[in-house]
Design a protein around this motif. Structure first.
Motif, PDB file in Angstrom:
ATOM      1  N   THR A   1      20.225 105.300  85.466  1.00 24.69           N
ATOM      2  CA  THR A   1      21.212 104.520  85.296  1.00 24.69           C
ATOM      3  C   THR A   1      22.248 104.784  84.089  1.00 24.69           C
ATOM      4  OG1 THR A   1      19.804 102.975  83.829  1.00 24.69           O
ATOM      5  CG2 THR A   1      20.116 102.530  86.246  1.00 24.69           C
TER       6      THR A   1
ATOM      7  N   SER B   1      25.131 102.248  83.962  1.00 28.03           N
ATOM      8  CA  SER B   1      25.276 101.050  85.127  1.00 28.03           C
ATOM      9  C   SER B   1      24.469  99.581  84.779  1.00 28.03           C
ATOM     10  CB  SER B   1      24.828 101.629  86.489  1.00 28.03           C
ATOM     11  OG  SER B   1      23.307 101.833  86.567  1.00 28.03           O
TER      12      SER B   1
ATOM     13  N   THR C   1      26.696  96.669  84.172  1.00 25.79           N
ATOM     14  CA  THR C   1      27.480  95.688  84.943  1.00 25.79           C
ATOM     15  C   THR C   1      26.494  94.818  85.567  1.00 25.79           C
ATOM     16  OG1 THR C   1      26.856  97.369  86.925  1.00 25.79           O
ATOM     17  CG2 THR C   1      29.006  97.763  85.446  1.00 25.79           C
ATOM     18  N   ALA C   2      26.978  93.729  86.128  1.00 25.57           N
ATOM     19  CA  ALA C   2      26.259  92.682  87.036  1.00 25.57           C
ATOM     20  C   ALA C   2      25.490  93.523  88.378  1.00 25.57           C
ATOM     21  CB  ALA C   2      26.941  91.730  87.326  1.00 25.57           C
ATOM     22  N   GLU C   3      26.285  94.197  88.805  1.00 27.00           N
ATOM     23  CA  GLU C   3      25.809  94.870  90.182  1.00 27.00           C
ATOM     24  C   GLU C   3      24.537  95.796  89.660  1.00 27.00           C
ATOM     25  OE1 GLU C   3      27.345  98.549  92.509  1.00 27.00           O
ATOM     26  OE2 GLU C   3      28.819  96.720  92.952  1.00 27.00           O
TER      27      GLU C   3
ATOM     28  N   ARG D   1      22.667  95.618  87.273  1.00 28.72           N
ATOM     29  CA  ARG D   1      21.559  94.908  86.638  1.00 28.72           C
ATOM     30  C   ARG D   1      20.628  94.249  88.079  1.00 28.72           C
ATOM     31  NH1 ARG D   1      24.905  93.575  82.544  1.00 28.72           N
ATOM     32  NH2 ARG D   1      25.559  91.557  83.926  1.00 28.72           N
ATOM     33  N   ALA D   2      21.598  93.844  89.053  1.00 27.25           N
ATOM     34  CA  ALA D   2      21.003  93.043  90.059  1.00 27.25           C
ATOM     35  C   ALA D   2      20.226  94.306  91.097  1.00 27.25           C
ATOM     36  CB  ALA D   2      22.227  92.608  91.056  1.00 27.25           C
ATOM     37  N   ARG D   3      20.531  95.649  90.976  1.00 23.96           N
ATOM     38  CA  ARG D   3      19.733  96.454  91.751  1.00 23.96           C
ATOM     39  C   ARG D   3      18.247  96.459  91.101  1.00 23.96           C
ATOM     40  NH1 ARG D   3      21.556 102.237  90.533  1.00 23.96           N
ATOM     41  NH2 ARG D   3      19.786 102.888  91.452  1.00 23.96           N
TER      42      ARG D   3
ATOM     43  N   GLY E   1      16.818  93.633  89.660  1.00 20.05           N
ATOM     44  CA  GLY E   1      16.492  92.230  89.346  1.00 20.05           C
ATOM     45  C   GLY E   1      16.403  91.599  88.002  1.00 20.05           C
TER      46      GLY E   1
ATOM     47  N   ALA F   1      17.754  89.988  84.452  1.00 25.79           N
ATOM     48  CA  ALA F   1      18.793  89.303  83.741  1.00 25.79           C
ATOM     49  C   ALA F   1      19.385  89.923  82.765  1.00 25.79           C
ATOM     50  CB  ALA F   1      18.209  87.865  83.377  1.00 25.79           C
TER      51      ALA F   1
ATOM     52  N   ARG G   1       9.307  90.094  90.073  1.00 26.71           N
ATOM     53  CA  ARG G   1      10.584  90.461  89.215  1.00 26.71           C
ATOM     54  C   ARG G   1      10.391  91.219  88.317  1.00 26.71           C
ATOM     55  NH1 ARG G   1      14.630  86.541  86.285  1.00 26.71           N
ATOM     56  NH2 ARG G   1      16.153  88.000  86.289  1.00 26.71           N
TER      57      ARG G   1
END
Length: 166
Positions: free
Chosen positions: A20, A29, A32-34, A36-38, A40, A42, A103
């Motif tokens: 990342t 990476s 970015t929200a994307e 972090r979403a990869r 899971g 916050a 999570r």
């Protein structure tokens, strides 16, 4: 950056977390929200995720016979805090380690490392020896002596530097 195929099994999670951060450009990476979403994650989990990433990178550098360039938390200290459970399939009796909570990234990484230890693949996941890279890659070379994530980029640069130094 590697053109190699992804690591096997759960090691793909470890490989993708380490990768990342592009050390050469400084792009992360996880900013970015994307990104972090990869994983899971916050926003408040970022410091721990970055600490885990750099501890993993240090372990992967050690797999390639190199020392990390800065002080990091030992990976064993971090993974010791990961809650895992042993699951047993009632149909076939197979057993596996699984994260106690789906999570948290730390538990998923610990389960992936444990799986790789059993499979004998953990030490094949390495970090590129190029100081400006340290990209994680799975060493598929027959002897397990790969040094660079890409022979066409990092390997070629190293060989060219050695040639010019002569």
């Amino acid at each position: 950056m590697s053109e190699r195929s992804a690591a096997p099994g759960g090691l793909v999670l470890v490989e993708s977390l380490v990768n990342t951060l592009d050390i050469e450009s400084g792009a992360d990476s996880l900013d970015t929200a994307e990104g972090r979403a990869r994983f899971g994650l916050a926003a408040d989990e970022l410091p721990r995720a970055r600490e885990l990433r750099e501890s993993l990178r240090a372990a992967l550098l050690a797999h390639a016979g190199h020392q990390p360039h800065r002080e990091v938390t030992p990976l064993g200290d971090l993974l010791a805090k990961a809650p895992l459970v042993l699951t047993v399939d009632e149909q076939d009796g197979s057993a596996a380690l699984a994260p106690a909570d789906v999570r948290p990234l730390l538990s998923r990484i610990a389960a992936a490392v444990a799986e790789a230890l059993v499979a004998g693949t953990w030490t094949r996941l390495k970090a590129c020896e190029a100081v400006t890279c340290h990209w994680a890659y799975y060493d598929r070379s027959p002897a397990g002596r790969g040094r660079w994530c890409s022979m066409q980029v990092c390997g070629a640069r190293a060989k060219m530097r050695r040639y010019r130094a002569k």
